[in-house]
Design a protein around this motif. Sequence first.
Motif, mmCIF file in Angstrom:
data_model
loop_
_atom_site.group_PDB
_atom_site.id
_atom_site.type_symbol
_atom_site.label_atom_id
_atom_site.label_comp_id
_atom_site.label_asym_id
_atom_site.label_seq_id
_atom_site.Cartn_x
_atom_site.Cartn_y
_atom_site.Cartn_z
ATOM 1 N N GLU A 231 -17.124 7.675 36.543
ATOM 2 C CA GLU A 231 -16.881 8.931 35.836
ATOM 3 C C GLU A 231 -15.397 9.004 35.517
ATOM 4 O O GLU A 231 -14.579 8.511 36.280
ATOM 5 C CB GLU A 231 -17.239 10.129 36.724
ATOM 6 C CG GLU A 231 -18.717 10.339 36.884
ATOM 7 C CD GLU A 231 -19.053 11.522 37.804
ATOM 8 O OE1 GLU A 231 -20.241 11.823 37.918
ATOM 9 O OE2 GLU A 231 -18.144 12.122 38.391
ATOM 10 N N GLU B 144 -15.221 16.398 34.985
ATOM 11 C CA GLU B 144 -15.815 15.156 34.460
ATOM 12 C C GLU B 144 -15.870 15.232 32.938
ATOM 13 O O GLU B 144 -16.576 16.069 32.386
ATOM 14 C CB GLU B 144 -17.223 14.978 35.032
ATOM 15 C CG GLU B 144 -17.849 13.669 34.566
ATOM 16 C CD GLU B 144 -19.362 13.611 34.776
ATOM 17 O OE1 GLU B 144 -19.870 14.217 35.726
ATOM 18 O OE2 GLU B 144 -20.016 12.952 33.947
ATOM 19 N N GLN C 198 -18.615 9.466 31.310
ATOM 20 C CA GLN C 198 -19.211 8.591 32.328
ATOM 21 C C GLN C 198 -19.763 7.351 31.652
ATOM 22 O O GLN C 198 -20.311 7.428 30.546
ATOM 23 C CB GLN C 198 -20.323 9.333 33.090
ATOM 24 C CG GLN C 198 -20.878 8.521 34.259
ATOM 25 C CD GLN C 198 -21.635 9.348 35.270
ATOM 26 O OE1 GLN C 198 -21.939 10.510 35.017
ATOM 27 N NE2 GLN C 198 -21.951 8.760 36.413
HETATM 28 MG MG MG Z 1 -22.009 12.308 34.403
#
Ligand code: MG
Length: 449
Positions: free
Chosen positions: A209, A283, A286
Motif C-alpha cells: 500500500e 492509503e 495499492q
Molecule cells: Mg487497498
Amino acid sequence: MRLTRYFLPVLKENPAEAQIVSHRYMLRAGMIKQQAAGIYSWLPMGFRVLKRIEQIVHEEQIRAGHIPMLMPTLQPADLWRESGRYDDYGEEMLRITDRHKRDMLYGPTNEEMITDIFRAHVNSYKDLPLTLYHIQWKFRDEIRPRFGVMRGREFYMKDGYNFDLTKEDALHAYNRHLVSYLRTYERMGLQAIPMRADSGPIGGDDTHEFLVLAATGESEVFYDSEITDLKFGNREIDYDDHAACRAVLEEFTSRYARTDETHDEAVFNQIPEARRRVARGIEVGQIFYFGTKYSEPMGATVVNDKGERVPVHMGSHGIGVSRLVGAIIEASHDEKGIIWPEGVTPFHCGIVNLKQGDTEADAACDAIYRSLTALGLDPLYDDRDERAGAKFATMDLIGLPWRITVGPRGLKNGVVELTSRRTGESEELPPEQAIARIAAIYGKAAAES
Ligand code: MG
Ligand code: ATP
C-alpha cells in the motif's frame, strides 16, 4: 477565469459535519457538495483539481507503457459468480436488478471484467506482456462513509491490470507499477510510502500500500524514519528494464514500513529506537500480484511457446484519484486554508485587484491576466467589488500557490506584489517580472519584453 463569472460557492462558517481539515476546507472552498452519504457532486473548483490529478495519473501510466481504456460502472453479476466473489464481497457491493430481473452490480473493482475482456481477445503468449487500465467511478457501500471524499461510497479510482506469461514477468509488472506510482505521487507534491500490506478480498501474496503520513489517516503505520529521506526525483528509468525497476523496489522497500495488518513487533524492535516511528497514514494506492487467482477459474489462458495452454499471471494496481484530493489537503494546509502544490493546483495563480473600478488597477489586472493566459496558464482573477481583506481570505482559503496583488499605490511605483501561499513571503516587482516568475515556476517560456 474571472471570479465574477465563476461558480465558487465559498462558505464563511465551518460546516458542522466535517471532522477533518480536508473535508472542512473542501466544503468551505466550494469544491464539493454532498448529495447522499458518501456521494458528492464535484463543483467547478473541486472538479478542476480532480481532473489535474487524473491527468498526472494518465501521463505516468502511459509513460510506464500501460494502455488506457474504459469499462462501464455497471456489471453483470454472472461474471462475479464465475470468480466466486459475488457472494464473498458481501454488503459492500451495491446490487441492482434490471427490468428483466437480471442481477447487476455497481462495480467496486474490475478484476472479473478485465479478465473477461482478456479471454475473449488474447490467445497467444506473443500478445504478452499486457497492462490495461482505466479511471472510472467505483461504488462500495461502506458501512461508515466519512471524511468527505476520503472514504466515500462512490469514488474515482484508477485500476490497472497486468497479464503476463510467467510469475517473473508479472513481478516485473508489479515493480514497474511501484516505480510509476512513486513518480505519480511525487508529481502531486506528496510523499507516499510503499508499505507491506495485507491483500484482503482481492487475494494474493505480494502487495504494497502507498501511504501518505497524516495525523487523520485511518491506518496505523510502523516505519523506520530513514524511509522518509528517500525521493524518486527526476530519475530517468527504462520501464522495460527488469533489473532497474527491481532496484527501485528494493531501495524503497528495504527499510521497515508496514501497516498494522502486517506489523511484526519483533522485527520492528530491531531498528534503532531513535528511528522507530508509529504514526497514521492515508492509503492512496495499492499494488497486488495475485498470480492465477482469476485467470484459472475464468479460463484466461494463452498458448505458450511449447504449444501448451496456460493460465496467465495477473496483478491489479489501484490509485484513489478522488481520495487524493483530500489526502493532498491533509498534507498541505494551514489555519487559513488549503496550500495546493503546483502540480495539482486548480488555477496557477490568483490576481487580486485591491481597488476594483480604479482605471489603472483594472487595466493592469487585465493586462496581467491576458499575459498569463497567453502563456497557457490559468489565472483566477478576483475582480469582485470587495474589500481587500475579503479577497485575501478567499485566496488563502482556496490555496492557489501564487498570488499577484495589484493596487493603485504600487502601480504608481511601477510594481505589483508577488506572494507565495506556502511561505507567505511577498516581493514587489514590475508586472512583467512577476509574470516571468510565474511562467518559470510552471515551466512556460517567459514572455518577451
Ligand atoms: Mg487497498
Ligand atoms: P480501504 O482500506 O481504505 O478501504 P481498499 O484497500 O479497500 O481501501 P483498494 O481496493 O486497494 O481499497 O482500492 C484502491 C484505492 O482506492 C485505495 O488505495 C484508496 O486510495 C481508494 N479507495 C478505496 N476505497 C475508497 C473509498 N471508500 N473512498 C475513496 N477512495 C477509496
